[in-house]
Design an enzyme around this catalytic site. Structure first.
Site, PDB file in Angstrom:
ATOM      1  N   ASN A   1      -4.607  -7.182   3.955  1.00  0.00           N
ATOM      2  CA  ASN A   1      -5.064  -5.791   3.871  1.00  0.00           C
ATOM      3  C   ASN A   1      -5.150  -5.327   2.424  1.00  0.00           C
ATOM      4  O   ASN A   1      -6.113  -4.662   2.013  1.00  0.00           O
ATOM      5  CB  ASN A   1      -4.104  -4.868   4.628  1.00  0.00           C
ATOM      6  CG  ASN A   1      -4.123  -5.072   6.121  1.00  0.00           C
ATOM      7  OD1 ASN A   1      -5.035  -5.687   6.670  1.00  0.00           O
ATOM      8  ND2 ASN A   1      -3.110  -4.560   6.794  1.00  0.00           N
TER       9      ASN A   1
ATOM     10  N   GLU B   1       6.407 -10.010   3.414  1.00  0.00           N
ATOM     11  CA  GLU B   1       6.188 -10.599   4.730  1.00  0.00           C
ATOM     12  C   GLU B   1       6.046 -12.121   4.666  1.00  0.00           C
ATOM     13  O   GLU B   1       5.726 -12.751   5.663  1.00  0.00           O
ATOM     14  CB  GLU B   1       4.945  -9.987   5.396  1.00  0.00           C
ATOM     15  CG  GLU B   1       5.148  -8.561   5.855  1.00  0.00           C
ATOM     16  CD  GLU B   1       3.966  -8.024   6.635  1.00  0.00           C
ATOM     17  OE1 GLU B   1       4.170  -7.105   7.440  1.00  0.00           O
ATOM     18  OE2 GLU B   1       2.825  -8.498   6.437  1.00  0.00           O
TER      19      GLU B   1
ATOM     20  N   GLY C   1       3.750   9.404   2.912  1.00  0.00           N
ATOM     21  CA  GLY C   1       2.786   9.709   3.967  1.00  0.00           C
ATOM     22  C   GLY C   1       1.969  10.940   3.635  1.00  0.00           C
ATOM     23  O   GLY C   1       1.379  11.055   2.546  1.00  0.00           O
TER      24      GLY C   1
ATOM     25  N   GLY D   1       2.268  12.844   0.282  1.00  0.00           N
ATOM     26  CA  GLY D   1       1.774  12.332  -0.986  1.00  0.00           C
ATOM     27  C   GLY D   1       2.677  11.245  -1.547  1.00  0.00           C
ATOM     28  O   GLY D   1       3.339  10.519  -0.798  1.00  0.00           O
TER      29      GLY D   1
ATOM     30  N   ASP E   1      -1.248  -0.075   2.891  1.00  0.00           N
ATOM     31  CA  ASP E   1      -1.786  -1.277   2.253  1.00  0.00           C
ATOM     32  C   ASP E   1      -3.011  -0.946   1.408  1.00  0.00           C
ATOM     33  O   ASP E   1      -3.195  -1.497   0.316  1.00  0.00           O
ATOM     34  CB  ASP E   1      -2.154  -2.314   3.310  1.00  0.00           C
ATOM     35  CG  ASP E   1      -0.923  -2.849   4.017  1.00  0.00           C
ATOM     36  OD1 ASP E   1       0.180  -2.807   3.435  1.00  0.00           O
ATOM     37  OD2 ASP E   1      -1.061  -3.302   5.171  1.00  0.00           O
TER      38      ASP E   1
END
Length: 294
Positions: free
Chosen positions: A47, A140, A210, A213, A241
């Site tokens: 992403n 990840e 979120g 900001g 992402d």
């Protein structure tokens, strides 16, 4: 940053996202009917690489996938976005898969089966970042491989960005090789807070909040807040992402940190208004249109 380095290199995960729109998560033992969904290329690394390329920076991506149909879907997505893919193939392990519940209001719940992502070696990660002006990684894939890539990038004079997601304590040991650390509020708490992150070596911490900001924390300086763009979210799965990828691209293109954060927030807003994390709606033009609307 060395003048001989160019573009963005992303080291990280690649998954096939299986997305279903539902009003709420199912209860234990319950079968819940979804409204719609689909298959999308995903994984934080993929992403972010796609977002970097769609934001206008030359980008390459280092990851491990299986020898299966899912891998072909991911390779096609990367090619369509203009990402140079350095994909290692595992004959023994399938491509990673993420099961995404896209909930009402734009929230989501995600279960990830790592698959071939767990096989990314330090050697391949180091080779994947060679020559890049900006190196972006997440957590990840094996932490040792991420650490090796960041160390090699730092030695080469690249700007290093770590998105410490999902949060794990191994990130603390990497911070001496990190120029910019990106964490959300939950990850920041799990890692001990901004002051601990500064003390561990992260001079610049970008705290994403979120719809609230982002806040830029520089060691020894007052925080700087960048407001989010007001939108009606459709699917927030890849918004963070997109933020990271656009941030890396903007830095590679020479933007200062505050301007890069504004562009990154715009990229996240564009992606959050679409279903799927790798939407072609993300482009330098769509980012510029939002930025100019302020």
């Amino acid at each position: 940053m060395s003048d001989t380095l160019a573009g963005v290199a992303v080291v990280g995960s690649a998954n096939l996202d299986l997305v279903v729109e539902v009003s709420r998560p199912p209860l234990v033992g319950e079968t819940l009917l979804g409204r719609s969904g689909g298959r999308f290329a995903g994984g934080k690394g993929l992403n972010q690489a796609v977002a970097s390329a769609r934001s206008g920076a030359p980008t390459r991506f280092c990851a491990v996938v299986g020898e299966d149909e899912a891998a072909e879907v991911l390779a096609e997505t990367l090619a369509d976005a203009g990402v140079v893919a350095a994909l290692c193939r595992s004959a023994a392990t399938p491509t990673g898969v993420a099961y995404v519940l896209a909930l009402d209001g734009g929230d989501n719940s995600i279960i990830v089966a790592a698959g071939a992502n767990a096989e990314l070696s330090s050697e391949d990660a180091v080779a994947g970042v060679e020559g890049a002006a900006v190196v972006l990684a997440q957590l990840e894939v094996p932490a040792a491989s991420v650490a090796a890539a960041l160390r090699a990038a730092r030695i080469a004079g690249a700007c290093t960005i770590l998105n410490a997601a999902p949060a794990q304590q191994a990130a603390i040991g990497m911070l001496a090789d990190v120029d910019v650390l990106v964490v959300n509020e939950t990850e920041c708490v799990e890692l001990g807070g901004v002051e601990r992150l500064h003390a561990a070596g992260a001079e610049v911490v970008v705290l994403t909040q979120g719809a609230g900001g982002v806040t830029l924390h520089r060691a020894g300086q007052d925080p700087v807040h960048v407001a989010a763009f007001p939108i009606d979210p459709v699917d927030t799965t890849g918004a963070g992402d997109a933020f990271c990828g656009a941030l890396a691209a903007s830095i590679a293109q020479g933007a200062d940190m505050e301007a890069a954060l504004v562009r990154a927030c715009a990229a996240g807003a564009v992606v959050a208004q679409q279903l799927g994390a790798t939407t072609p709606q993300l482009s330098p033009a769509s980012i510029a249109a939002l930025v100019s609307s302020r």
